[in-house]
Design an enzyme around this catalytic site. Structure first.
Site, mmCIF file in Angstrom:
data_model
loop_
_atom_site.group_PDB
_atom_site.id
_atom_site.type_symbol
_atom_site.label_atom_id
_atom_site.label_comp_id
_atom_site.label_asym_id
_atom_site.label_seq_id
_atom_site.Cartn_x
_atom_site.Cartn_y
_atom_site.Cartn_z
ATOM 1 N N LYS A 1 0.835 -1.212 0.000
ATOM 2 C CA LYS A 1 0.000 0.000 0.000
ATOM 3 C C LYS A 1 0.864 1.254 0.000
ATOM 4 O O LYS A 1 0.683 2.150 -0.816
ATOM 5 C CB LYS A 1 -0.911 0.006 1.240
ATOM 6 C CG LYS A 1 -1.568 1.344 1.517
ATOM 7 C CD LYS A 1 -2.502 1.279 2.703
ATOM 8 C CE LYS A 1 -1.928 1.750 3.989
ATOM 9 N NZ LYS A 1 -1.679 3.198 4.095
ATOM 10 N N ASN A 2 1.794 1.322 0.938
ATOM 11 C CA ASN A 2 2.539 2.578 1.095
ATOM 12 C C ASN A 2 3.543 2.826 -0.031
ATOM 13 O O ASN A 2 4.051 3.947 -0.163
ATOM 14 C CB ASN A 2 3.230 2.621 2.464
ATOM 15 C CG ASN A 2 2.232 2.860 3.585
ATOM 16 O OD1 ASN A 2 1.041 3.045 3.331
ATOM 17 N ND2 ASN A 2 2.700 2.855 4.812
ATOM 18 N N ARG B 1 -5.683 10.810 3.657
ATOM 19 C CA ARG B 1 -4.629 11.804 3.822
ATOM 20 C C ARG B 1 -3.585 11.734 2.722
ATOM 21 O O ARG B 1 -2.990 12.732 2.355
ATOM 22 C CB ARG B 1 -3.932 11.600 5.161
ATOM 23 C CG ARG B 1 -4.748 11.971 6.358
ATOM 24 C CD ARG B 1 -3.896 11.805 7.577
ATOM 25 N NE ARG B 1 -2.603 12.447 7.383
ATOM 26 C CZ ARG B 1 -2.361 13.726 7.612
ATOM 27 N NH1 ARG B 1 -3.304 14.492 8.088
ATOM 28 N NH2 ARG B 1 -1.177 14.237 7.386
ATOM 29 N N CYS C 1 -6.241 12.804 12.198
ATOM 30 C CA CYS C 1 -6.987 11.565 12.051
ATOM 31 C C CYS C 1 -6.883 10.812 13.362
ATOM 32 O O CYS C 1 -6.352 11.332 14.338
ATOM 33 C CB CYS C 1 -6.466 10.743 10.884
ATOM 34 S SG CYS C 1 -4.870 10.028 11.219
ATOM 35 N N ARG D 1 -1.256 15.008 12.862
ATOM 36 C CA ARG D 1 -0.687 14.838 11.528
ATOM 37 C C ARG D 1 -0.641 16.129 10.715
ATOM 38 O O ARG D 1 -1.292 16.256 9.676
ATOM 39 C CB ARG D 1 -1.430 13.732 10.776
ATOM 40 C CG ARG D 1 -1.436 12.443 11.559
ATOM 41 C CD ARG D 1 -1.960 11.284 10.796
ATOM 42 N NE ARG D 1 -0.996 10.760 9.835
ATOM 43 C CZ ARG D 1 -1.187 9.642 9.145
ATOM 44 N NH1 ARG D 1 -2.284 8.962 9.300
ATOM 45 N NH2 ARG D 1 -0.287 9.235 8.295
ATOM 46 N N ILE E 1 1.011 19.124 8.215
ATOM 47 C CA ILE E 1 1.784 19.001 6.952
ATOM 48 C C ILE E 1 2.742 20.188 6.805
ATOM 49 O O ILE E 1 3.091 20.585 5.697
ATOM 50 C CB ILE E 1 0.863 18.880 5.710
ATOM 51 C CG1 ILE E 1 -0.153 20.031 5.678
ATOM 52 C CG2 ILE E 1 0.175 17.547 5.648
ATOM 53 C CD1 ILE E 1 -0.773 20.226 4.306
ATOM 54 N N ASP E 2 3.146 20.758 7.953
ATOM 55 C CA ASP E 2 4.036 21.923 7.897
ATOM 56 C C ASP E 2 5.365 21.620 7.207
ATOM 57 O O ASP E 2 5.895 22.464 6.478
ATOM 58 C CB ASP E 2 4.271 22.488 9.315
ATOM 59 C CG ASP E 2 4.668 21.427 10.325
ATOM 60 O OD1 ASP E 2 4.318 20.245 10.115
ATOM 61 O OD2 ASP E 2 5.333 21.760 11.321
ATOM 62 N N ASP F 1 3.569 1.226 12.335
ATOM 63 C CA ASP F 1 2.468 0.487 11.708
ATOM 64 C C ASP F 1 2.369 -0.971 12.179
ATOM 65 O O ASP F 1 1.443 -1.685 11.796
ATOM 66 C CB ASP F 1 2.593 0.527 10.174
ATOM 67 C CG ASP F 1 2.240 1.891 9.618
ATOM 68 O OD1 ASP F 1 1.743 2.745 10.370
ATOM 69 O OD2 ASP F 1 2.468 2.120 8.405
ATOM 70 N N ILE G 1 6.163 7.867 17.263
ATOM 71 C CA ILE G 1 5.877 8.524 15.971
ATOM 72 C C ILE G 1 4.553 9.299 16.005
ATOM 73 O O ILE G 1 4.504 10.466 15.647
ATOM 74 C CB ILE G 1 5.854 7.495 14.806
ATOM 75 C CG1 ILE G 1 7.126 6.632 14.818
ATOM 76 C CG2 ILE G 1 5.690 8.213 13.460
ATOM 77 C CD1 ILE G 1 8.417 7.346 14.507
ATOM 78 N N ARG H 1 -8.933 -0.625 3.970
ATOM 79 C CA ARG H 1 -8.092 0.445 3.421
ATOM 80 C C ARG H 1 -6.718 -0.089 3.019
ATOM 81 O O ARG H 1 -6.079 0.452 2.119
ATOM 82 C CB ARG H 1 -7.886 1.546 4.470
ATOM 83 C CG ARG H 1 -9.029 2.511 4.617
ATOM 84 C CD ARG H 1 -8.606 3.656 5.505
ATOM 85 N NE ARG H 1 -7.238 4.021 5.190
ATOM 86 C CZ ARG H 1 -6.319 4.391 6.079
ATOM 87 N NH1 ARG H 1 -6.620 4.469 7.342
ATOM 88 N NH2 ARG H 1 -5.103 4.708 5.708
HETATM 89 C C1 UD1 Z 1 3.603 7.358 6.503
HETATM 90 C C2 UD1 Z 1 2.856 6.074 6.256
HETATM 91 C C3 UD1 Z 1 2.231 5.568 7.545
HETATM 92 C C4 UD1 Z 1 3.309 5.428 8.608
HETATM 93 C C5 UD1 Z 1 4.103 6.707 8.762
HETATM 94 C C6 UD1 Z 1 5.285 6.582 9.702
HETATM 95 C C7 UD1 Z 1 2.075 6.198 3.977
HETATM 96 C C8 UD1 Z 1 0.924 6.385 3.054
HETATM 97 N N1 UD1 Z 1 1.797 6.329 5.274
HETATM 98 O O1 UD1 Z 1 2.674 8.327 6.961
HETATM 99 O O2 UD1 Z 1 1.634 4.308 7.279
HETATM 100 O O3 UD1 Z 1 2.706 5.121 9.845
HETATM 101 O O4 UD1 Z 1 4.625 7.132 7.477
HETATM 102 O O5 UD1 Z 1 6.148 5.573 9.277
HETATM 103 O O6 UD1 Z 1 3.182 5.901 3.575
HETATM 104 N N2 UD1 Z 1 4.833 15.364 10.878
HETATM 105 C C9 UD1 Z 1 4.807 16.716 11.173
HETATM 106 N N3 UD1 Z 1 4.736 17.593 10.126
HETATM 107 C C10 UD1 Z 1 4.699 17.191 8.822
HETATM 108 C C11 UD1 Z 1 4.723 15.802 8.538
HETATM 109 C C12 UD1 Z 1 4.801 14.902 9.596
HETATM 110 O O7 UD1 Z 1 4.852 17.112 12.325
HETATM 111 O O8 UD1 Z 1 4.631 18.047 7.928
HETATM 112 C C13 UD1 Z 1 4.884 14.379 11.983
HETATM 113 C C14 UD1 Z 1 3.606 13.508 12.046
HETATM 114 O O9 UD1 Z 1 2.576 14.163 12.739
HETATM 115 C C15 UD1 Z 1 4.124 12.279 12.744
HETATM 116 C C16 UD1 Z 1 5.565 12.158 12.227
HETATM 117 O O10 UD1 Z 1 5.916 13.434 11.727
HETATM 118 O O11 UD1 Z 1 4.142 12.489 14.137
HETATM 119 C C17 UD1 Z 1 5.749 11.121 11.151
HETATM 120 O O12 UD1 Z 1 4.847 11.359 10.098
HETATM 121 P P1 UD1 Z 1 5.166 10.968 8.589
HETATM 122 O O13 UD1 Z 1 6.455 10.212 8.511
HETATM 123 O O14 UD1 Z 1 5.004 12.173 7.759
HETATM 124 O O15 UD1 Z 1 3.981 9.941 8.280
HETATM 125 P P2 UD1 Z 1 3.085 9.883 6.966
HETATM 126 O O16 UD1 Z 1 3.905 10.159 5.771
HETATM 127 O O17 UD1 Z 1 1.839 10.664 7.178
#
Ligand code: UD1
Length: 424
Positions: free
Chosen positions: A22-23, A92, A116, A121, A123-124, A308, A330, A400
């Site tokens: 999936k990822n 997302r 979620c 989560r 996206i900054d 995960d 995480i 999903r």
């Molecule tokens: C991806 C995976 C998800 C997995 C996660 C961590 C996909 C589709 N999803 O999610 O299954 O659990 O990696 O291995 O591949 N963060 C911020 N700001 C940002 C982005 C992230 O603060 O702009 C924080 C998040 O809130 C979280 C941490 O960074 O606490 C890790 O998030 P991230 O690695 O971005 O996870 P995803 O890409 O959303």
């Protein structure tokens, strides 16, 4: 809404094949937009998240068709650069179209994804990094929750990530592939799915160095070309079925397992009493006793233990012969299963990101709710390990990411089936 009915008891035995990842699939589907042409993705999992990504492609004017598990995406024409609010809310990962559409059309309008069930989560990191690549950002709408990004030219630059975010790393790569100049990402995520996105893009004509490391360098190219690509097997689905064997015992062979990506999971399962043998083609996992406790298990970015797999291990440790601690590093609210497992008789205390689990001999069947994808899979495992009948509600969240968890676990001898909420 559907549910899964599980009748506990019995060990697992047999062989099954692990579905496509999936990822890996989600960012690569977004990346198809960067090529004005046709992309063929083999071994693509037929799961709800992939169907949502296809829906977004359709909204953009692209076409996608299935031939078995091969997804054929035609992105020759794009008629819109808008990703609707409902798409982002449903999934997302739609945020990955931010970088892909910017690369292709120099413009994108996308709703801000909310938090979620597993955390806020934000996206900054995505937005700050992309802004530094000569991209203007405006926040539109009554609630200022529509992000409108545009540029006349994406310019490569140095990007420093505060945390090795998987999604932010992928979005910067997608933005950089067709940019002018070189983009360097420092503290990039090293997850196999980032490597896979790079592999795909390189096959399609991108220039990327350092894939799979914390320093990735992307030299912009003028265009990508059509490509046929095979997606790898899903390491978390494989890990889930390994956890099921750890919980209930038995002996299982998992074909097409990405063994090299599962080191941290194998180490943990080995320590709690599983016997694991691997070859290039398959993995054999067996266990003939109650799981041992683990001490302290911390989730970490790759190559650490994956968040995960945290819920699945919580299920296993809840019936271990002793006390274990899980620390979730995480996501801030990924312990929703504590209350569900307690309903099944588990003894777990939780404070902030730490859960202390005192193993009980046996769980009891109960009605529980899948709060997220992996938590749901973990409850199915709990159901197999429990005495009596367990109903896992909100099974859609499991769909999903798992093509058919009931099919796979039934092949291995478990008594698991989908049922409609109405007949419970
Ligand atoms: C991806 C995976 C998800 C997995 C996660 C961590 C996909 C589709 N999803 O999610 O299954 O659990 O990696 O291995 O591949 N963060 C911020 N700001 C940002 C982005 C992230 O603060 O702009 C924080 C998040 O809130 C979280 C941490 O960074 O606490 C890790 O998030 P991230 O690695 O971005 O996870 P995803 O890409 O959303």
């Amino acid at each position: 809404m559907s549910s899964i009915k599980v009748i506990g008891g019995g060990k697992l035995k047999g062989e099954t094949k692990i579905q496509g990842s999936k990822n890996a699939a989600l960012p690569i589907i977004a990346a198809t937009v960067l090529n004005k042409g046709v992309t063929i993705l083999k071994n693509c999992p037929k799961i709800l998240d992939v169907f949502h990504m296809i829906k977004v492609l359709n909204e953009l004017g692209c076409m996608a068709t299935w031939e078995g598990n091969t997804l054929i995406v035609d992105t020759t024409t794009i008629t819109s650069t808008k990703v609707s609010e409902s798409s982002v809310q449903k999934m997302r990962s739609s945020i990955l179209f931010l970088g892909a559409l910017l690369g292709r059309s120099h413009e994108v309008s996308i709703a801000y994804p909310g938090g979620c069930s597993i955390g806020k989560r934000p996206i900054d990191f995505h937005l700050d990094s992309i802004k530094s690549m000569n991209v203007s950002q405006e926040f539109l709408g009554e609630d200022k929750d529509i992000i409108y990004c545009h540029t006349d030219k994406i310019i490569g630059t140095d990007v420093f990530l505060k945390f090795p975010s998987v999604g932010a790393t992928q979005n910067v790569i997608l933005t950089a592939v067709l940019a002018e100049g070189v983009t360097r990402i420092y503290n990039a995520a090293r997850e196999p799915e980032v490597l896979e996105l790079c592999n795909f893009l390189i096959e399609a004509g991108a220039r990327i160095c350092g894939r799979g490391t914390a320093f990735i360098e992307i030299e912009g190219v003028r265009r990508l070309h059509d490509v046929e690509y095979r997606l790898p097997a899903d390491r978390i689905v494989a890990g889930t079925y390994m956890a099921a064997v750890a919980a209930v015992g038995g002996e299982v062979i998992l074909h097409d397992t990405p063994v090299g990506q599962l080191d941290s999971v194998i180490r943990v399962l080995d320590k709690i009493g599983c016997s694991i043998r691997t070859t290039d083609e398959y993995m054999r996992i067996s266990s003939n006793k109650r799981p041992l406790p683990y001490g302290i298990l911390k989730t970490q970015p790759y190559p650490g233990f994956p968040t995960d797999m945290q819920s699945q291990l919580m299920t296993v440790l809840s019936i271990a012969d002793g006390k274990s601690t899980i620390i979730e590093e995480i996501f801030e609210s990924r312990f929703q299963n504590v209350s569900e497992l307690k309903r099944m008789g588990a003894n777990i205390t939780e404070s902030k990101n730490k859960a202390v689990i005192s193993g009980v001999k046996r769980l009891k069947g109960a009605q529980v709710v899948a709060h997220d994808l992996r938590a749901g899979a973990a409850l199915v495992i709990a159901g197999i390990a429990a005495e009596g009948e367990t109903i896992v509600r909100n099974a859609n969240s499991i769909e999903r990411g798992y093509e058919d968890i009931c099919r796979d676990l039934s092949i291995l001898g478990a008594n698991v089936q989908y049922c409609s909420d109405n007949i419970i």
